[in-house]
Design a protein around this motif. Structure first.
Motif, PDB file in Angstrom:
ATOM      1  N   MET A 170      21.909  41.365  34.796  1.00 18.78           N
ATOM      2  CA  MET A 170      21.900  40.724  36.115  1.00 18.78           C
ATOM      3  C   MET A 170      22.237  39.249  35.946  1.00 18.78           C
ATOM      4  O   MET A 170      21.720  38.596  35.062  1.00 18.78           O
ATOM      5  N   GLU A 171      23.082  38.767  36.815  1.00 21.77           N
ATOM      6  CA  GLU A 171      23.498  37.363  36.782  1.00 21.77           C
ATOM      7  C   GLU A 171      23.241  36.731  38.145  1.00 21.77           C
ATOM      8  O   GLU A 171      23.441  37.384  39.175  1.00 21.77           O
ATOM      9  N   ILE A 172      22.848  35.455  38.153  1.00 23.27           N
ATOM     10  CA  ILE A 172      22.738  34.727  39.427  1.00 23.27           C
ATOM     11  C   ILE A 172      24.011  33.898  39.587  1.00 23.27           C
ATOM     12  O   ILE A 172      24.381  33.141  38.685  1.00 23.27           O
ATOM     13  N   GLN A 173      24.678  34.066  40.719  1.00 24.51           N
ATOM     14  CA  GLN A 173      25.928  33.337  40.978  1.00 24.51           C
ATOM     15  C   GLN A 173      25.865  32.684  42.357  1.00 24.51           C
ATOM     16  O   GLN A 173      25.083  33.098  43.212  1.00 24.51           O
ATOM     17  N   LYS A 174      26.755  31.722  42.580  1.00 25.31           N
ATOM     18  CA  LYS A 174      26.868  31.141  43.921  1.00 25.31           C
ATOM     19  C   LYS A 174      27.501  32.180  44.855  1.00 25.31           C
ATOM     20  O   LYS A 174      28.434  32.875  44.447  1.00 25.31           O
ATOM     21  N   ALA A 175      27.002  32.271  46.073  1.00 24.30           N
ATOM     22  CA  ALA A 175      27.578  33.203  47.055  1.00 24.30           C
ATOM     23  C   ALA A 175      28.553  32.452  47.953  1.00 24.30           C
ATOM     24  O   ALA A 175      28.524  31.218  48.031  1.00 24.30           O
ATOM     25  N   SER A 176      29.405  33.203  48.629  1.00 25.92           N
ATOM     26  CA  SER A 176      30.383  32.595  49.531  1.00 25.92           C
ATOM     27  C   SER A 176      30.651  33.565  50.694  1.00 25.92           C
ATOM     28  O   SER A 176      30.111  34.674  50.731  1.00 25.92           O
ATOM     29  N   ILE A 177      31.515  33.143  51.593  1.00 27.00           N
ATOM     30  CA  ILE A 177      31.832  33.975  52.763  1.00 27.00           C
ATOM     31  C   ILE A 177      32.417  35.337  52.344  1.00 27.00           C
ATOM     32  O   ILE A 177      32.310  36.316  53.079  1.00 27.00           O
ATOM     33  N   ARG A 178      32.960  35.407  51.148  1.00 30.65           N
ATOM     34  CA  ARG A 178      33.476  36.702  50.657  1.00 30.65           C
ATOM     35  C   ARG A 178      32.351  37.731  50.480  1.00 30.65           C
ATOM     36  O   ARG A 178      32.608  38.917  50.355  1.00 30.65           O
ATOM     37  N   ASP A 179      31.106  37.262  50.499  1.00 34.13           N
ATOM     38  CA  ASP A 179      29.968  38.171  50.325  1.00 34.13           C
ATOM     39  C   ASP A 179      29.386  38.650  51.656  1.00 34.13           C
ATOM     40  O   ASP A 179      28.324  39.281  51.675  1.00 34.13           O
ATOM     41  N   LEU A 180      30.068  38.342  52.754  1.00 33.18           N
ATOM     42  CA  LEU A 180      29.507  38.633  54.077  1.00 33.18           C
ATOM     43  C   LEU A 180      29.144  40.117  54.253  1.00 33.18           C
ATOM     44  O   LEU A 180      28.047  40.455  54.704  1.00 33.18           O
ATOM     45  N   ASN A 181      30.042  41.012  53.909  1.00 38.13           N
ATOM     46  CA  ASN A 181      29.757  42.435  54.128  1.00 38.13           C
ATOM     47  C   ASN A 181      28.571  42.912  53.301  1.00 38.13           C
ATOM     48  O   ASN A 181      27.696  43.635  53.794  1.00 38.13           O
ATOM     49  N   ALA A 182      28.547  42.482  52.045  1.00 34.96           N
ATOM     50  CA  ALA A 182      27.433  42.883  51.170  1.00 34.96           C
ATOM     51  C   ALA A 182      26.121  42.295  51.686  1.00 34.96           C
ATOM     52  O   ALA A 182      25.075  42.959  51.675  1.00 34.96           O
ATOM     53  N   LEU A 183      26.179  41.077  52.212  1.00 36.70           N
ATOM     54  CA  LEU A 183      24.962  40.437  52.710  1.00 36.70           C
ATOM     55  C   LEU A 183      24.466  41.133  53.989  1.00 36.70           C
ATOM     56  O   LEU A 183      23.258  41.320  54.176  1.00 36.70           O
ATOM     57  N   ARG A 184      25.382  41.530  54.840  1.00 41.38           N
ATOM     58  CA  ARG A 184      24.982  42.259  56.066  1.00 41.38           C
ATOM     59  C   ARG A 184      24.222  43.532  55.718  1.00 41.38           C
ATOM     60  O   ARG A 184      23.213  43.876  56.309  1.00 41.38           O
ATOM     61  N   LYS A 185      24.758  44.235  54.717  1.00 44.05           N
ATOM     62  CA  LYS A 185      24.142  45.498  54.304  1.00 44.05           C
ATOM     63  C   LYS A 185      22.751  45.226  53.709  1.00 44.05           C
ATOM     64  O   LYS A 185      21.773  45.894  54.040  1.00 44.05           O
ATOM     65  N   LEU A 186      22.685  44.223  52.854  1.00 40.71           N
ATOM     66  CA  LEU A 186      21.410  43.881  52.212  1.00 40.71           C
ATOM     67  C   LEU A 186      20.371  43.481  53.260  1.00 40.71           C
ATOM     68  O   LEU A 186      19.199  43.869  53.188  1.00 40.71           O
TER      69      LEU A 186
END
Ligand SMILES: CC(C)(COP(=O)(O)OP(=O)(O)OC[C@H]1O[C@@H](n2cnc3c(N)ncnc32)[C@H](O)[C@@H]1OP(=O)(O)O)[C@@H](O)C(=O)NCCC(=O)NCCS
Length: 143
Positions: A1-17
């Motif tokens: 597991m890695e911690i990375q900076k998030a961006s707008i490209r993560d919108l779909n994954a974030l909605r699901k989460l």
């Protein structure tokens, strides 16, 4: 597991989460876009095998001397593996303030337990803070 900076490209994954993690408290789309784009917001994702399995956001308020953990969630299939704690530590570190605050539902035993283990103490109760009338605990930690 890695911690990375998030961006707008993560919108779909974030909605699901969000839907899986918060149910009635899931943020609306506008708030998710805001947290992924607004300047100064700390946004971090936990990534495993290329997939987002957790997310945390922080709101630094240096002029007030503290910052807020705005949200933190771990995919239910990946919980109890230290990912929430890692995201919290990373977010605290990135906030760059001496004191961190957050709000949590009084009934959210898992999150309260994590925060207490990580050194947060309850400093206030906000009555009927959540939409359904539940109170929020305001917790605080000096870093
Ligand atoms: C709260 C949350 C982020 C914790 O994530 P996690 O990756 O499971 O947490 P960790 O594995 O790092 O656990 C850290 C500590 O928190 C406590 N904890 C976590 N989940 C717990 C649970 N279900 N019951 C009791 N204690 C729990 C434990 O003390 C744990 O340490 P341990 O596993 O060594 O005993 C996760 O439960 C979640 O996403 N919940 C839904 C969203 C939410 O409520 N977010 C917080 C809003 S304020």
């Amino acid at each position: 597991m890695e911690i990375q900076k998030a961006s707008i490209r993560d919108l779909n994954a974030l909605r699901k989460l969000e839907k899986e993690s918060f149910d009635k408290d899931a943020w609306p789309l506008f708030d998710l876009i805001a947290v992924l784009t607004f300047p100064d917001v700390i946004r971090l994702k936990a990534v495993e095998d290329g997939l987002m399995v957790g997310f945390a956001a922080g709101d630094p308020r240096p002029s007030q001397g503290w910052g807020w953990i705005a949200t933190i969630a771990v995919d239910p299939r990946f919980q109890r593996r230290g990912i929430g704690r890692s995201l919290l530590h990373a977010c605290e570190g990135e906030l760059g303030v001496p004191k961190v605050r957050l709000t949590v539902r009084l009934s959210n035993r898992a999150a309260i337990s994590m925060y207490e283990h990580e050194g947060y103490a309850t400093v206030d109760i906000w009555q009927a803070y959540y939409n359904d009338g539940e109170d929020a605990m305001v917790m605080e930690k000096w870093l």
